[in-house]
Enzyme design. Structure first.
Site, PDB file in Angstrom:
ATOM      1  N   ARG A 232       0.806  -0.986  -0.036  1.00  0.00           N
ATOM      2  CA  ARG A 232      -0.131   0.140  -0.105  1.00  0.00           C
ATOM      3  C   ARG A 232       0.367   1.161  -0.094  1.00  0.00           C
ATOM      4  O   ARG A 232       1.781   1.131   0.815  1.00  0.00           O
ATOM      5  CB  ARG A 232      -1.019   0.403   1.193  1.00  0.00           C
ATOM      6  CG  ARG A 232      -2.008  -1.193   1.100  1.00  0.00           C
ATOM      7  CD  ARG A 232      -3.169  -0.709   0.076  1.00  0.00           C
ATOM      8  NE  ARG A 232      -4.058  -2.005   0.139  1.00  0.00           N
ATOM      9  CZ  ARG A 232      -4.138  -2.386  -0.356  1.00  0.00           C
ATOM     10  NH1 ARG A 232      -3.174  -2.892  -1.322  1.00  0.00           N
ATOM     11  NH2 ARG A 232      -5.404  -3.108  -0.384  1.00  0.00           N
ATOM     12  N   GLU A 261      -5.109   6.133  -5.695  1.00  0.00           N
ATOM     13  CA  GLU A 261      -4.914   5.652  -7.154  1.00  0.00           C
ATOM     14  C   GLU A 261      -6.185   6.338  -7.582  1.00  0.00           C
ATOM     15  O   GLU A 261      -6.678   5.668  -6.679  1.00  0.00           O
ATOM     16  CB  GLU A 261      -4.290   4.480  -6.680  1.00  0.00           C
ATOM     17  CG  GLU A 261      -2.950   4.300  -6.206  1.00  0.00           C
ATOM     18  CD  GLU A 261      -2.823   2.597  -5.803  1.00  0.00           C
ATOM     19  OE1 GLU A 261      -1.695   2.382  -5.533  1.00  0.00           O
ATOM     20  OE2 GLU A 261      -3.675   1.800  -5.949  1.00  0.00           O
ATOM     21  N   HIS A 285      -0.195  -0.553  -9.972  1.00  0.00           N
ATOM     22  CA  HIS A 285      -0.782  -0.904  -8.971  1.00  0.00           C
ATOM     23  C   HIS A 285      -1.303  -2.153  -9.884  1.00  0.00           C
ATOM     24  O   HIS A 285      -2.416  -3.019  -9.978  1.00  0.00           O
ATOM     25  CB  HIS A 285      -2.433  -1.289  -8.905  1.00  0.00           C
ATOM     26  CG  HIS A 285      -2.362  -0.742  -7.245  1.00  0.00           C
ATOM     27  ND1 HIS A 285      -2.387  -0.233  -6.188  1.00  0.00           N
ATOM     28  CD2 HIS A 285      -2.039  -2.321  -6.873  1.00  0.00           C
ATOM     29  CE1 HIS A 285      -3.283  -1.221  -4.930  1.00  0.00           C
ATOM     30  NE2 HIS A 285      -3.168  -2.750  -5.490  1.00  0.00           N
TER      31      HIS A 285
END
Length: 318
Positions: A232, A261, A285
């Protein structure tokens, strides 16, 4: 009959089977927070990935019985509000135990062997101008014999540790930061920070782990150490990391996540001079997103919903 709303269908690319019970199904490619009230009216089961489910929103949804999170992280859902209402929250577990460790290892290998810098040099014609068959402009180091610090010892951290050990690395599993005692098999957090040639983060984002790695921790790391984060973004103080990369006080970093994000242009790690550094790799990601992993996620998502409908909820976090 259950009414199911899949709010962020575009967030995975996999076949999502329909649950094996009577239901009404509606799905949306994407949803923004302003659309939640309207799209969740009358919904009993909501499928969500990253959308925020606040206490205020939950209070406006009297029919909601279950939130099926199509991911492992649940920091976007107010779990206390769900518990108070008796709303079941289930998440996805174990689906990424191969793909995330492999991505973390790829980042570590690329940084250790300076692949980005060598690729750029070849593109610039450096090899063609070389006086011999190769050139040594950028240092290369082996992972064998190096020390890896792993912060977070769930499936992903343990999976990455196994890959590292197979390459001949010594693995230190970090105890919780500030812990009064150190459990057998673990190493004090501060010792891991100071002793590791590379550190990889695999822990959830909680109030206790936010900015787990800040300016003090970066300063305590070896100046050649590499920092890997496939967990994270909020685990790391991004401004402090950008400053350390610019100053050359850390060997490099490989990240797959950012605090927000999709990120805003003013994120410190998106500054053009930081992104241009050969010892910083940022991917969007996607560590979790291999085709087999996404299909496993989709299958488990519907398994969770079917278990809830049978009165046997599984993978509960609330």
């Amino acid at each position: 009959m259950h009414r199911i709303a899949y709010l962020e269908r575009e967030s995975i690319r996999a076949d999502v089977r329909r649950p094996a019970f009577a239901h009404e199904w509606v799905e949306y490619s994407r949803t923004v927070p302003a659309e939640l009230d309207a799209r969740l009216a009358g919904v009993t089961i909501a499928i969500v990935n990253k959308l925020p489910f606040t206490a205020e929103l939950i209070g406006r949804l009297p029919d909601l019985k279950m939130i099926a999170v199509a991911a492992t992280g649940t920091n976007n859902v107010d779990l206390a509000a769900c518990q108070a209402r008796g709303i079941v929250v289930s998440n996805i577990r174990g689906y990424a135990r191969q793909t995330v460790p492999e991505h973390a290892l790829a980042l570590l290998m690329a940084l250790s062997r300076n692949l980005v810098a060598y690729r750029a040099s070849v593109q610039d014609g450096r090899w063609q101008r070389s006086d011999q068959f190769c050139f040594f402009d950028h240092p290369i180091r082996d992972l064998h014999g190096q020390t890896l610090g792993v912060i977070g010892s769930g499936d992903l951290g343990d999976g990455f540790a196994r890959l590292a050990e197979a390459l001949g690395m010594t693995v230190l599993k970090a105890e919780r930061k500030g812990a009064a005692t150190v459990r057998p098999g673990y190493t004090a957090f501060d010792r891991v920070i100071a002793a590791s040639d590379a550190i990889s983060l695999h822990c959830p984002l909680t109030p206790e782990t936010r900015h787990l790695i800040g300016a003090a921790e970066l300063a305590a790391m070896k100046p050649t150490a590499l920092l890997i984060n496939t967990a994270r973004g909020g685990l790391v103080d991004e401004a402090a990391l950008a400053a350390a990369l610019r100053a050359g006080t850390i060997g490099g970093a490989g990240f797959d996540v950012l605090t927000e994000e999709p990120p805003k242009d003013d994120n410190p790690l998106l500054a053009p001079d930081v992104l241009a550094l050969p010892n910083f790799i940022l991917t969007p990601h996607v560590a979790w997103a291999s085709a087999p992993a996404m299909q496993a996620l989709a299958d488990q998502l519907i398994d969770n919903i079917e278990a809830f409908a049978r009165g046997e909820p599984r993978n509960r976090v609330a």
